[in-house]
Design a protein around this motif. Structure first.
Motif, mmCIF file in Angstrom:
data_model
loop_
_atom_site.group_PDB
_atom_site.id
_atom_site.type_symbol
_atom_site.label_atom_id
_atom_site.label_comp_id
_atom_site.label_asym_id
_atom_site.label_seq_id
_atom_site.Cartn_x
_atom_site.Cartn_y
_atom_site.Cartn_z
ATOM 1 N N MET A 1 0.834 -1.201 0.000
ATOM 2 C CA MET A 1 0.000 0.000 0.000
ATOM 3 C C MET A 1 0.871 1.254 0.000
ATOM 4 S SD MET A 1 -2.940 1.108 2.718
ATOM 5 C CE MET A 1 -3.777 2.671 2.571
ATOM 6 N N ILE A 2 1.813 1.309 0.933
ATOM 7 C CA ILE A 2 2.686 2.481 1.013
ATOM 8 C C ILE A 2 3.519 2.601 -0.256
ATOM 9 C CG2 ILE A 2 4.656 3.482 2.234
ATOM 10 C CD1 ILE A 2 3.512 2.391 4.808
ATOM 11 N N LYS A 3 3.999 1.470 -0.749
ATOM 12 C CA LYS A 3 4.790 1.501 -1.978
ATOM 13 C C LYS A 3 3.973 2.075 -3.124
ATOM 14 C CE LYS A 3 7.677 -1.366 -4.996
ATOM 15 N NZ LYS A 3 8.194 -2.739 -5.258
ATOM 16 N N GLY A 4 2.736 1.652 -3.246
ATOM 17 C CA GLY A 4 1.883 2.145 -4.317
ATOM 18 C C GLY A 4 1.600 3.629 -4.183
ATOM 19 N N GLU A 5 1.380 4.081 -2.949
ATOM 20 C CA GLU A 5 1.086 5.498 -2.736
ATOM 21 C C GLU A 5 2.283 6.371 -3.087
ATOM 22 O OE1 GLU A 5 -0.266 5.949 1.249
ATOM 23 O OE2 GLU A 5 -2.297 5.242 0.811
ATOM 24 N N ILE A 6 3.464 5.936 -2.677
ATOM 25 C CA ILE A 6 4.649 6.731 -2.962
ATOM 26 C C ILE A 6 4.964 6.706 -4.455
ATOM 27 C CG2 ILE A 6 7.153 6.868 -2.603
ATOM 28 C CD1 ILE A 6 6.693 6.093 0.291
ATOM 29 N N LYS A 17 0.691 12.549 -0.683
ATOM 30 C CA LYS A 17 0.599 11.222 -0.064
ATOM 31 C C LYS A 17 1.950 10.768 0.489
ATOM 32 C CE LYS A 17 -3.382 9.459 -2.681
ATOM 33 N NZ LYS A 17 -3.858 8.411 -3.618
ATOM 34 N N SER A 18 3.019 11.080 -0.239
ATOM 35 C CA SER A 18 4.350 10.736 0.259
ATOM 36 C C SER A 18 4.646 11.488 1.547
ATOM 37 C CB SER A 18 5.418 11.071 -0.784
ATOM 38 O OG SER A 18 5.300 10.244 -1.909
ATOM 39 N N HIS A 19 4.265 12.757 1.577
ATOM 40 C CA HIS A 19 4.523 13.568 2.760
ATOM 41 C C HIS A 19 3.781 13.018 3.970
ATOM 42 C CE1 HIS A 19 4.409 17.046 5.488
ATOM 43 N NE2 HIS A 19 5.552 17.386 4.918
ATOM 44 N N VAL A 20 2.567 12.552 3.759
ATOM 45 C CA VAL A 20 1.793 11.958 4.850
ATOM 46 C C VAL A 20 2.547 10.762 5.447
ATOM 47 C CG1 VAL A 20 -0.300 10.663 5.412
ATOM 48 C CG2 VAL A 20 -0.446 12.747 4.022
ATOM 49 N N CYS A 21 3.123 9.935 4.591
ATOM 50 C CA CYS A 21 3.887 8.768 5.062
ATOM 51 C C CYS A 21 5.170 9.193 5.758
ATOM 52 C CB CYS A 21 4.216 7.849 3.886
ATOM 53 S SG CYS A 21 2.780 7.109 3.078
ATOM 54 N N TYR A 22 5.851 10.168 5.204
ATOM 55 C CA TYR A 22 7.126 10.623 5.759
ATOM 56 C C TYR A 22 6.961 11.325 7.108
ATOM 57 C CZ TYR A 22 10.406 9.617 1.942
ATOM 58 O OH TYR A 22 11.244 8.991 1.040
ATOM 59 N N TYR A 34 10.624 4.954 4.028
ATOM 60 C CA TYR A 34 11.992 5.112 3.545
ATOM 61 C C TYR A 34 12.542 3.833 2.917
ATOM 62 C CZ TYR A 34 14.217 3.315 7.967
ATOM 63 O OH TYR A 34 14.656 2.566 9.039
ATOM 64 N N LEU A 35 12.079 2.671 3.401
ATOM 65 C CA LEU A 35 12.496 1.426 2.756
ATOM 66 C C LEU A 35 11.923 1.329 1.343
ATOM 67 C CD1 LEU A 35 12.125 -1.127 5.704
ATOM 68 C CD2 LEU A 35 14.255 -0.257 4.715
ATOM 69 N N VAL A 36 10.681 1.714 1.188
ATOM 70 C CA VAL A 36 10.039 1.715 -0.129
ATOM 71 C C VAL A 36 10.749 2.677 -1.070
ATOM 72 C CG1 VAL A 36 7.976 2.566 -1.337
ATOM 73 C CG2 VAL A 36 7.751 0.895 0.506
ATOM 74 N N THR A 37 11.108 3.851 -0.563
ATOM 75 C CA THR A 37 11.813 4.827 -1.400
ATOM 76 C C THR A 37 13.126 4.255 -1.915
ATOM 77 O OG1 THR A 37 10.839 6.657 -0.135
ATOM 78 C CG2 THR A 37 12.781 7.155 -1.478
ATOM 79 N N GLY A 38 13.863 3.604 -1.036
ATOM 80 C CA GLY A 38 15.115 2.994 -1.461
ATOM 81 C C GLY A 38 14.911 1.884 -2.463
#
Length: 247
Positions: A1-6, A17-22, A34-38
């Motif tokens: 879910m987080i991966k898809g949003e980012i 949406k990324s900011h909400v997660c961060y 941050y793992l998804v971002t990497g």
């Protein structure tokens, strides 16, 4: 879910949406972000410019949690592309909040395990920084690499042996103790310490090594008695403190 949003946020150039997660209060959510971002940086080269642009924008966010997550994301990227993200560690060391600064330490640890040449070259530039906290953080950050390859960080640690700040020297002694109890490391540490000029600091490090071999006795490669025997072989003139050997 987080991966898809980012990923969707990156593709749409809408970072809300990324900011909400961060910025999430839940540490688990921020870690996932941050793992998804990497992971996205590693998997999809076409997303890299957008990822770097996002990190750059978020790095100036007033919320320390966002800046902390940015640095952790940069740490994931820096495992393979340190030069592309070194800016975030330069800036993170100066952050007014301790959480982003701690994220620098954690990132240096994880990057140093897999990308040591670039990371240690960067760390060396800060060993004599005017800010004692930066010197201490760098000393702490390179510790993990030393637990497997002490020869990689001992030359850097040696540059701190005459540091005039007790907080830095105490961290240095602590790091020496932490790298000395792992398998195959103590002999390398002792051999290198023989070339150090600051004998009082070396003596403090030897005592820390002995203590560590008791405190971590369930995890050390050698018993405390074996460690003392090896230390005495390298330093036959060492003044022993009474009661050092634990039962």
């Amino acid at each position: 879910m987080i991966k898809g949003e980012i990923k969707d946020a990156l593709l749409s150039y809408s970072l809300q949406k990324s900011h909400v997660c961060y910025s999430d209060e839940d540490t688990y959510i921020r870690k996932s972000a941050y793992l998804v971002t990497g992971r996205l940086y590693s998997e999809d080269a076409t997303l890299r410019p957008a990822i770097l642009a996002m990190l750059f924008k978020f790095m100036s966010d007033p919320d320390f949690k966002v800046r902390q997550t940015v640095i952790n994301a940069a740490g994931e990227i820096g495992k393979q592309d340190f030069e592309g993200v070194r800016f975030y560690f330069d800036e993170g060391l100066k952050d007014p909040h301790h959480s982003p600064r701690n994220a620098v330490i954690g990132s240096v640890k994880k990057m140093g395990e897999v990308n040591p040449e670039a990371v240690l070259a960067w760390a060396r530039e800060y060993l004599h920084h005017e800010d004692k906290e930066i010197r201490r953080e760098i000393c702490h950050g390179i510790e993990l690499r030393g637990r497997k390859y002490p020869e990689d960080i001992l030359p850097l640690l040696a540059e701190l042996q005459h540091d005039h700040t007790s907080r830095v020297r105490n961290t240095l002694v602590h790091v020496i103790g932490q790298i000395a109890y792992k398998k195959g490391c103590l002999a390398k540490v002792l051999a290198h310490l023989e070339s150090w000029e600051n004998r009082p600091l070396v003596d403090a490090a030897l005592e820390e090594i002995i203590d560590v071999h008791h405190r971590y006795r369930n995890f050390t490669a050698l018993t405390q008695a074996e460690a003392i025997t090896l230390i005495d072989a390298h330093y036959p003139d060492r003044k022993r403190k009474s009661g050092r050997v634990a039962n």
